[in-house]
Design an enzyme around this catalytic site. Structure first.
Site, short mmCIF file in Angstrom:
data_model
loop_
_atom_site.label_atom_id
_atom_site.label_comp_id
_atom_site.label_asym_id
_atom_site.label_seq_id
_atom_site.Cartn_x
_atom_site.Cartn_y
_atom_site.Cartn_z
CD GLU A 81 -2.82 1.08 2.37
OE1 GLU A 81 -2.77 0.24 3.32
OE2 GLU A 81 -3.68 2.15 2.43
NE ARG A 106 3.67 -8.06 10.30
CZ ARG A 106 2.99 -7.25 9.40
NH1 ARG A 106 2.03 -7.69 8.64
NH2 ARG A 106 3.24 -6.03 9.17
CE LYS A 158 3.26 0.04 4.78
NZ LYS A 158 2.51 0.00 3.49
P1 ATP Z 1 1.87 -2.05 7.87
O1 ATP Z 1 1.10 -2.89 8.86
O2 ATP Z 1 3.26 -1.80 8.51
O3 ATP Z 1 1.39 -1.07 7.25
P2 ATP Z 1 1.56 -3.74 5.99
O4 ATP Z 1 1.41 -5.14 5.98
O5 ATP Z 1 0.06 -3.15 5.75
O6 ATP Z 1 2.71 -3.15 6.80
P3 ATP Z 1 1.61 -3.36 2.86
O7 ATP Z 1 2.21 -2.16 2.24
O8 ATP Z 1 0.16 -3.61 3.02
O9 ATP Z 1 2.21 -3.29 4.47
O10 ATP Z 1 2.45 -4.85 2.66
C1 ATP Z 1 2.73 -5.17 1.39
C2 ATP Z 1 3.37 -6.78 1.44
O11 ATP Z 1 4.19 -6.99 2.64
C3 ATP Z 1 2.18 -7.57 2.08
O12 ATP Z 1 2.18 -8.59 1.33
C4 ATP Z 1 2.57 -7.78 3.55
O13 ATP Z 1 2.28 -8.96 3.86
C5 ATP Z 1 4.23 -7.75 3.40
N1 ATP Z 1 4.63 -7.17 4.63
C6 ATP Z 1 4.48 -6.24 5.63
N2 ATP Z 1 5.03 -6.36 6.65
C7 ATP Z 1 5.87 -7.51 6.80
C8 ATP Z 1 6.78 -7.76 7.64
N3 ATP Z 1 7.10 -7.27 8.86
N4 ATP Z 1 7.03 -9.10 7.24
C9 ATP Z 1 6.96 -9.66 6.14
N5 ATP Z 1 6.30 -9.22 5.20
C10 ATP Z 1 5.57 -8.21 5.58
MG MG Z 2 -1.29 -3.85 4.53
#
Ligand code: ATP
Ligand code: MG
Length: 574
Positions: free
Chosen positions: A42, A275, A285
C-alpha cells in the site's frame, strides 16, 4: 522467543513449505505450469525490512521458476496514500536487486470491482447498511457467539442499487452508509459475517482524483486484483490466513459472473508465511510515520530507521539484507528476530566489501620527535585484505600525527599493548615507534604524545625480528581532513517495543540512539569516494559516506561496529 540461528547457511538449502507447494503445483500442471506472483504494497509509507522479506519471497519465487512478479500498488485508501511513497517503493525494490514485470494499481480495477459489487447486489448478495460503524461492530458477535442481522439486510435490490450509486456520486456523507456482502452472520469465521466491502471516502485519490467516492475494502480488492492479473500464487503474511476463505469466496463469486470472468480463469492460491519482526525496533508503518512526522527521527531514511532507505543510507548492502532474509527463512510461526543476526550478516558482507581507511575519532597529537620536520613519506595501504582486486591507495607519513586518545595511557596496566612510555608499538603500514612521554595542559589532560621511530622497521622491510604486541592506526596531521561522524545505536531501549501494550512507544525510544562527533579526522583519500561508499575505519568499525557529505564537509555514518559489543553490554547489565 527470540530466534538466533547463527549457523552457516549451507549452499543447498532445503525448500521451505511455500516452495514445496509451488513446486508441487507445477508438477501437477496447475495454471499451465506458470508461476506468477505479485508484491502488493500500500503506498502509504516507505518500505521496511519486513517488506524486504515479502519482496524476496515474491520476486525470488518468480525468478526461480521463470515466472513473473508484478508490482501492484494496493491503493484503495486515498487518505493515506501518496505518489512520494509510490516512487520510493520502486526505488527500494530495485535497489534490493529485483525487477518487476509490470506495474499495476488496484485503482486500475475500480470500475471492474464496482461492476462486481453491482453484480452481487443484483443477485441479492450485497446490501447497503445505514448503521454506524459502532453498531455494525456490536452486531458482529464474537467467535463463540453468533452475530445479529442488520435491520437493512433485506432492503430491496433496486434500493440497494440506487443507494450504491449515491454512495459514489457524492450525495452520501462519509460513514453514513456502507455496502456489505450478505453472507452469514452466524458463520464461524468472523470475516464472513456480512463484511463491509465498500465505504465512502471523499478525499481525492492520488491517481483517480475525484472520479470515485465509493472505495472497495482490502478484502474486496486484493483477491479480485490477483485473479484479474492472472496471479497463480498470492503470497502474504500470516495475519491474512483467516481472510483466506473470504478471499476464495469472492473469487468463486467473481468467476460466476460471465462478463467478469477472465478467459484463462486461473484461480490464485493464497499462502501465508510469518512476518519479520526485529528486536529493538518497530515494523509498523503507522508507527514509523509517527516517528517521521513528529521529528523523532530525521526522515524515513534516518540510518536508525528499519526502512530499506534507512539501511541503505546507513551502509547496509542489498546483498547483506538478502542474506539475512535467507538466514531467517519462512515459517508458519510468528517470531521475533534478533537484530544482532542482521548486524552479523552486515559485518560479514562488509568484511568482503569495505575499503579499509584510517580515521581518528577522538584525536590527540602524536609527535615522532626523531623524524625530520619537513619529511613526508608516501606509503601504500591495502584497500581490502579480503579482496585482492580492490587494489591499494597511498597514505602519507610525517612527523606530526593524530592518534586515538584512548590508545595512550601514562600509567598503563601490564596488558595495555598500546602507547605508554617505554613501550613499542607498530604504527600500521609505517614504523615501530617507542613512546617517550607526553605533555599535559593545566587541567591535566594529555595534549601531545611523544615517540621515536626506528627507520629500520618500515612496513614491508625484511623482518628485523622485533615483535611488538600492538598495532595502532594514525593519520598524518597535514594530510588528513576534518570530518563529522555519526554514531548510531538501537532506536529503542527495549527489546520488543511493539509488545509493550501499556506504554506509548515514543517513551521507549533510546535517547542515545544518535551521537554526533565533529572533531574527527579521516584520510584525504575518502574525499574522492562517492557517497554511500562502504568503508572500514580500521580498528573502529564499518562506516559509510553519508549522502549529505561533501568534500568540504565530510560526514560518515557508523554502519556497525567490528564486533557485537551490544550483547556483551546487555548481558552484564542484566
Ligand atoms: P503495515 O502494517 O506496517 O502498514 P502492511 O502489511 O500493511 O504493513 P503493505 O504495504 O500492505 O504493508 O505490505 C505489502 C506486503 O508486504 C504484504 O504482502 C505484507 O504481507 C508484506 N509485509 C508487510 N510487513 C511485513 C513484515 N514485517 N514481514 C513480512 N512481510 C511483510
Ligand atoms: Mg497492508
Amino acid at each position: 522467543m527470540i530466534e538466533n540461528k547463527n549457523e552457516e547457511v549451507t549452499e543447498k538449502k532445503s525448500l521451505n513449505f511455500i516452495e514445496l507447494a509451488v513446486e508441487n503445483d507445477i508438477k501437477e500442471g496447475k495454471n499451465g505450469g506458470r508461476v506468477q506472483t505479485r508484491f502488493p504494497p500500500e503506498p502509504n509509507g516507505y518500505l521496511h525490512i519486513g517488506h524486504a522479506k515479502a519482496i524476496c519471497m515474491d520476486f525470488g519465487m518468480a525468478e526461480r521458476h521463470n515466472g513473473i512478479c508484478n508490482l501492484r500498488f494496493d491503493d484503495t485508501n486515498p487518505v493515506k496514500e501518496d505518489t512520494e511513497y509510490v516512487d520510493s517503493i520502486m526505488e527500494d525494490i530495485q535497489w534490493l536487486g529485483f525487477q518487476w514485470k509490470n506495474v499495476y494499481y488496484a485503482s486500475d480495477y475500480f470500475q471492474y470491482l464496482w461492476d462486481f459489487a453491482v453484480a452481487l447486489i443484483k443477485e441479492g448478495k450485497a446490501y447497503i447498511d445505514e448503521q454506524s460503524a459502532e453498531e455494525i461492530a456490536k452486531q458482529k458477535g464474537t467467535p463463540t457467539e453468533p452475530g445479529i442481522n442488520s435491520p437493512y439486510r433485506d432492503r430491496p435490490i433496486d434500493e440497494n442499487l440506487e443507494l450504491f450509486h449515491k454512495m459514489n456520486s457524492g450525495e452520501i456523507e462519509e460513514g453514513a452508509m456502507v455496502l456489505r456482502a450478505k453472507i452469514d452472520m452466524t458463520h464461524s469465521n468472523m470475516h464472513f459475517r456480512d463484511p463491509i466491502i465498500y465505504r465512502v471516502i471523499k478525499h481525492p485519490h492520488h491517481r483517480t482524483g475525484d472520479a470515485w467516492k465509493a472505495y472497495p475494502m482490502y478484502d474486496f480488492a486484493h483477491g479480485q486484483s490477483d485473479y484479474v492479473e492472472g496471479v497463480t500464487h498470492s503470497l502474504c503474511t500470516l495475519e491474512f490466513e483467516v481472510h483466506r476463505p473470504l478471499y476464495d469466496y469472492f473469487i468463486d463469486e467473481l468467476i460466476a459472473v460471465p462478463e467478469l470472468a477472465t478467459e484463462k480463469n486461473y484461480r490464485p492460491r493464497q499462502m501465508e508465511f510469518n512476518r519479520l519482526n526485529l528486536t529493538y525496533t518497530v515494523m509498523s508503518k503507522r508507527k514509523l510515520l509517527t516517528l517521521v512526522k513528529e521529528n523523532l527521527v530525521n526522515n524515513w531514511d534516518d540510518p536508525r530507521m528499519p526502512t530499506i532507505c534507512g539501511f541503505r543510507r546507513r551502509g547496509y548492502s542489498p546483498e547483506a539484507i538478502r542474506k539475512f532474509i535467507d538466514m531467517i527463512g519462512y515459517t508458519k510461526y510468528e517470531a521475533l528476530n534478533d537484530i544482532s543476526l542482521l548486524e552479523a550478516a552486515v559485518r560479514e558482507d562488509l568484511n568482503k566489501r569495505a575499503t579499509r581507511v584510517s580515521a581518528v575519532l577522538d584525536p590527540v597529537k602524536l609527535i615522532v620527535t626523531n623524524y625530520p620536520e619537513d619529511m613526508v613519506e608516501e606509503m601504500e595501504a591495502i584497500n581490502n585484505p579480503e579482496d585482492e582486486t580492490a587494489g591499494k591507495h597511498t597514505i602519507q607519513f610525517s612527523r606530526e600525527l593524530w592518534m586515538e586518545r584512548d590508545d595512550f595511557m601514562e600509567d598503563a596496566p601490564k596488558k595495555f599493548f598500546r602507547m605508554t612510555p617505554g613501550q613499542e608499538v607498530r604504527l600500521k603500514n609505517a614504523y615501530i615507534v617507542k613512546c617517550t612521554g607526553c605533555k599535559k595542559n593545566e587541567a591535566g589532560e594529555v595534549v601531545e604524545v611523544y615517540c621515536e621511530y626506528d627507520p629500520k622497521t618500515k612496513s614491508g622491510m625484511p623482518d628485523s625480528g622485533r615483535k611488538v604486541k600492538g598495532t595502532l592506526h594514525w593519520l598524518s596531521a597535514a594530510h588528513c581532513l576534518p570530518a563529522e561522524v555519526r554514531l548510531y545505536d538501537r532506536l529503542f531501549k527495549v527489546e520488543n517495543p511493539g509488545a509493550e501494550q501499556n506504554a506509548d512507544f515514543r517513551d521507549l525510544l533510546n535517547p542515545d540512539s544518535l551521537k554526533v562527533i565533529t572533531n574527527c579526522f579521516v584520510e584525504k583519500y575518502t574525499a574522492q569516494l562517492p557517497a554511500l561508499s562502504y568503508l572500514q575505519f580500521q580498528r573502529i568499525g564499518y562506516f559509510n559516506i553519508d549522502r549529505d557529505s561533501t568534500p568540504d564537509k565530510l560526514i560518515f555514518n557508523r554502519t556497525v561496529g567490528l564486533k557485537d559489543t551490544w550483547s556483551k553490554i546487555s548481558n552484564t547489565q542484566k
